[in-house]
Design a protein around this motif. Structure first.
Motif, PDB file in Angstrom:
ATOM      1  N   UNK A 165     130.982  31.400  20.544  1.00  0.00           N
ATOM      2  CA  UNK A 165     129.872  30.509  20.226  1.00  0.00           C
ATOM      3  C   UNK A 165     129.585  29.633  21.439  1.00  0.00           C
ATOM      4  N   UNK A 166     128.371  29.194  21.560  1.00  0.00           N
ATOM      5  CA  UNK A 166     128.015  28.308  22.661  1.00  0.00           C
ATOM      6  C   UNK A 166     127.497  29.057  23.871  1.00  0.00           C
ATOM      7  N   UNK A 167     127.289  28.317  24.935  1.00  0.00           N
ATOM      8  CA  UNK A 167     126.650  28.831  26.139  1.00  0.00           C
ATOM      9  C   UNK A 167     127.661  28.992  27.270  1.00  0.00           C
ATOM     10  N   UNK A 168     127.419  29.908  28.195  1.00  0.00           N
ATOM     11  CA  UNK A 168     128.340  30.076  29.318  1.00  0.00           C
ATOM     12  C   UNK A 168     128.193  28.957  30.338  1.00  0.00           C
ATOM     13  N   UNK A 169     129.280  28.725  31.056  1.00  0.00           N
ATOM     14  CA  UNK A 169     129.182  27.846  32.210  1.00  0.00           C
ATOM     15  C   UNK A 169     128.088  28.359  33.144  1.00  0.00           C
ATOM     16  N   UNK A 170     127.400  27.447  33.816  1.00  0.00           N
ATOM     17  CA  UNK A 170     126.445  27.823  34.850  1.00  0.00           C
ATOM     18  C   UNK A 170     127.203  28.039  36.161  1.00  0.00           C
ATOM     19  N   UNK A 171     126.767  29.020  36.924  1.00  0.00           N
ATOM     20  CA  UNK A 171     127.448  29.349  38.175  1.00  0.00           C
ATOM     21  C   UNK A 171     126.602  28.950  39.384  1.00  0.00           C
ATOM     22  N   UNK A 172     127.211  29.084  40.560  1.00  0.00           N
ATOM     23  CA  UNK A 172     126.478  28.845  41.805  1.00  0.00           C
ATOM     24  C   UNK A 172     125.289  29.797  41.898  1.00  0.00           C
ATOM     25  N   UNK A 173     125.501  31.067  41.522  1.00  0.00           N
ATOM     26  CA  UNK A 173     124.397  32.031  41.556  1.00  0.00           C
ATOM     27  C   UNK A 173     123.265  31.598  40.637  1.00  0.00           C
ATOM     28  N   UNK A 174     123.615  31.115  39.438  1.00  0.00           N
ATOM     29  CA  UNK A 174     122.587  30.616  38.519  1.00  0.00           C
ATOM     30  C   UNK A 174     121.746  29.528  39.174  1.00  0.00           C
ATOM     31  N   UNK A 175     122.408  28.682  39.982  1.00  0.00           N
ATOM     32  CA  UNK A 175     121.738  27.511  40.543  1.00  0.00           C
ATOM     33  C   UNK A 175     120.872  27.834  41.744  1.00  0.00           C
ATOM     34  N   UNK A 176     121.288  28.800  42.581  1.00  0.00           N
ATOM     35  CA  UNK A 176     120.618  28.961  43.885  1.00  0.00           C
ATOM     36  C   UNK A 176     120.031  30.340  44.128  1.00  0.00           C
ATOM     37  N   UNK A 177     120.111  31.246  43.164  1.00  0.00           N
ATOM     38  CA  UNK A 177     119.710  32.637  43.408  1.00  0.00           C
ATOM     39  C   UNK A 177     118.259  32.787  43.832  1.00  0.00           C
ATOM     40  N   UNK A 178     117.382  31.889  43.388  1.00  0.00           N
ATOM     41  CA  UNK A 178     115.963  32.027  43.705  1.00  0.00           C
ATOM     42  C   UNK A 178     115.580  31.371  45.038  1.00  0.00           C
ATOM     43  N   UNK A 179     116.545  30.772  45.725  1.00  0.00           N
ATOM     44  CA  UNK A 179     116.265  30.162  47.022  1.00  0.00           C
ATOM     45  C   UNK A 179     116.428  31.204  48.135  1.00  0.00           C
ATOM     46  N   UNK A 180     115.588  31.139  49.163  1.00  0.00           N
ATOM     47  CA  UNK A 180     115.766  32.060  50.289  1.00  0.00           C
ATOM     48  C   UNK A 180     117.079  31.786  51.011  1.00  0.00           C
ATOM     49  N   UNK A 181     117.682  32.849  51.562  1.00  0.00           N
ATOM     50  CA  UNK A 181     118.926  32.714  52.294  1.00  0.00           C
ATOM     51  C   UNK A 181     118.657  31.924  53.582  1.00  0.00           C
ATOM     52  N   UNK A 182     119.245  30.739  53.744  1.00  0.00           N
ATOM     53  CA  UNK A 182     118.908  29.909  54.907  1.00  0.00           C
ATOM     54  C   UNK A 182     119.400  30.490  56.232  1.00  0.00           C
ATOM     55  N   UNK A 183     120.406  31.353  56.150  1.00  0.00           N
ATOM     56  CA  UNK A 183     120.944  31.940  57.371  1.00  0.00           C
ATOM     57  C   UNK A 183     120.142  33.153  57.820  1.00  0.00           C
ATOM     58  N   UNK A 184     119.756  33.992  56.865  1.00  0.00           N
ATOM     59  CA  UNK A 184     119.101  35.259  57.196  1.00  0.00           C
ATOM     60  C   UNK A 184     117.596  35.262  56.938  1.00  0.00           C
ATOM     61  N   UNK A 185     117.096  34.237  56.254  1.00  0.00           N
ATOM     62  CA  UNK A 185     115.659  34.097  56.017  1.00  0.00           C
ATOM     63  C   UNK A 185     115.210  32.687  56.421  1.00  0.00           C
ATOM     64  N   UNK A 186     115.454  32.297  57.673  1.00  0.00           N
ATOM     65  CA  UNK A 186     115.165  30.909  58.083  1.00  0.00           C
ATOM     66  C   UNK A 186     113.703  30.531  57.962  1.00  0.00           C
ATOM     67  N   UNK A 187     112.781  31.481  58.189  1.00  0.00           N
ATOM     68  CA  UNK A 187     111.355  31.154  58.099  1.00  0.00           C
ATOM     69  C   UNK A 187     110.982  30.771  56.667  1.00  0.00           C
ATOM     70  N   UNK A 188     111.461  31.548  55.700  1.00  0.00           N
ATOM     71  CA  UNK A 188     111.196  31.220  54.299  1.00  0.00           C
ATOM     72  C   UNK A 188     111.912  29.932  53.895  1.00  0.00           C
ATOM     73  N   UNK A 189     113.117  29.756  54.408  1.00  0.00           N
ATOM     74  CA  UNK A 189     113.893  28.565  54.048  1.00  0.00           C
ATOM     75  C   UNK A 189     113.213  27.286  54.512  1.00  0.00           C
ATOM     76  N   UNK A 190     112.488  27.361  55.630  1.00  0.00           N
ATOM     77  CA  UNK A 190     111.809  26.167  56.135  1.00  0.00           C
ATOM     78  C   UNK A 190     110.720  25.677  55.181  1.00  0.00           C
TER      79      UNK A 190
END
Length: 387
Positions: A257-282
């Motif tokens: 019963x209840x909801x799962x813990x939220x993970x790092x992936x849950x929190x940041x998956x929709x953000x561009x990769x700042x290391x490999x996609x710097x143009x999008x990250x800007x």
């Protein structure tokens, strides 16, 4: 409802309580960088902090008697370094202990309720007597230490007052609990002590909100029915093979019963990769790659598919390994400021002022916005029905 926010920092506790229905008539913060962050956001149309009345300065110099009987809530996080697990553990011998000032604000303004928070280290066995002393002061804020009185002697007088049954003067019913933010939907295993008090002339019963998220539900989500990986479109060949967690899921037998813990992936998956996609990250505020991350004993980063470890400010403002992302490949990199803000559940339109290490210090000292809002909504509801 009107409130006063003390030791506001970058605004985590205050923003959460604002979302819960409390509107600060005074916000006090000493740190210039934190004040710059709040002011930067006040320039932004529609920001949650736009109408905050910010006072940059020492709370010890603020007279709260002008607010007597006019505010519903006083809240804040008295500086936690005296009790931090990573600090020097000086507690009541540390000049940075601001609990006496928080209690003075309550004594002078007499709010209907207060919400204070501090680090888990306050519950250490070595601080047990002082922890009890703080709570006694919160319940009886008008039993003030005498000139030159040692805290231990004041503690004795408070105990005598408590056991005498006397309820003359200002008195608060106090509820204290160590909360894990992950159990309330924050993607971070962050434990904080919360003190919630209601003035004794309000008879409403109150308890901390029920925990709706759990580790067991996350284990099932990942290794029971696999719904977690499906949501994140992780191919079966790329899903981690963890026999121990698979066995735990099997022992559960069915979805908890209840909801799962939220993970790092849950929190940041929709953000561009700042290391490999710097143009999008800007194109994302505060989302810049910070080089130099390395893993070593005790500093191994936060796995992508678990709640983050507790973000820390560091003794000198430089974060440690807890502020790194541990990728499934075993590589590590520092979280960006925006990713850290996501882990602390700040809104995406809230920007942070200062260098990377300075803004990470602000975030490492913050209360997760979601945790503050969840607790605040129950406090607001109790006050509203008691009105």
């Amino acid at each position: 409802m009107k409130s006063i926010e003390l030791f506001a920092g970058a605004g985590g506790l205050g923003i959460g309580l604002h979302h819960a229905g409390f509107h600060p008539v005074k916000v006090v913060e000493r740190d210039a960088y934190c004040c710059d962050t709040i002011r930067e956001n006040q320039k932004r149309v529609g920001s949650v902090v736009t109408d905050w009345v910010l006072e940059q300065g020492d709370v010890r110099k603020v007279d709260f008697r002008a607010y007597e009987g006019t505010v519903d809530l006083i809240s804040g996080g008295p500086p936690c370094q005296p009790f931090s697990m990573g600090g020097k553990h000086k507690a009541y011998d540390d000049a940075r202990d601001m609990f006496p000032q928080a209690i003075r604000a309550v004594r002078e303004a007499r709010p209907r309720a207060f919400v204070f928070e501090n680090v888990k280290g306050l519950t250490r066995a070595s601080f047990q007597n002082y922890f009890e002393y703080i709570q006694l002061q919160m319940r009886h804020p008008e039993v003030v230490a005498r000139q030159g009185e040692d805290w231990t002697d004041h503690h004795v007088r408070l105990e005598q007052h408590e056991t005498s049954g006397s309820r003359d003067g200002l008195h608060y019913h106090l509820v204290t609990r160590l909360l894990n933010a992950a159990n309330h939907g924050v993607p971070q295993r962050r434990e904080r002590v919360l003190f919630v008090g209601f003035r004794s002339d309000f008879a409403e019963e109150w308890h901390f909100p029920k925990e709706l998220h759990s580790a067991e539900a996350l284990i099932w989500d990942q290794y029971g029915d696999g719904a977690y990986w499906d949501r994140h479109r992780v191919a079966k060949k790329d899903r981690p093979d963890n026999p121990a967690l698979k066995a735990r899921a099997a022992r559960l037998g069915e979805k908890p019963a209840g909801l799962p813990w939220k993970t790092v992936r849950d929190a940041i998956a929709d953000l561009p990769d700042p290391e490999h996609q710097p143009d999008k990250a800007r194109g994302v505020a505060n989302h810049r790659f910070q080089p130099g991350a390395r893993s070593y004993a005790g500093h191994t980063g936060s796995p992508l598919d678990e709640p983050a470890k507790t973000l820390k400010a560091g003794v000198h403002g430089v974060p440690g390994g807890e502020n790194m992302l541990l990728k499934p490949s075993g590589e590590v990199r520092y979280f960006t400021v925006r990713e850290s803000a996501r882990l602390q559940t700040f809104p995406d339109d809230y920007v942070f002022h200062g260098s990377w290490s300075e803004t990470m210090r602000q975030l490492g000292n913050a209360v997760p916005v979601r945790l503050a809002e969840i607790v605040g909504r129950d406090v607001e509801r109790a006050l509203r029905f008691a009105a």
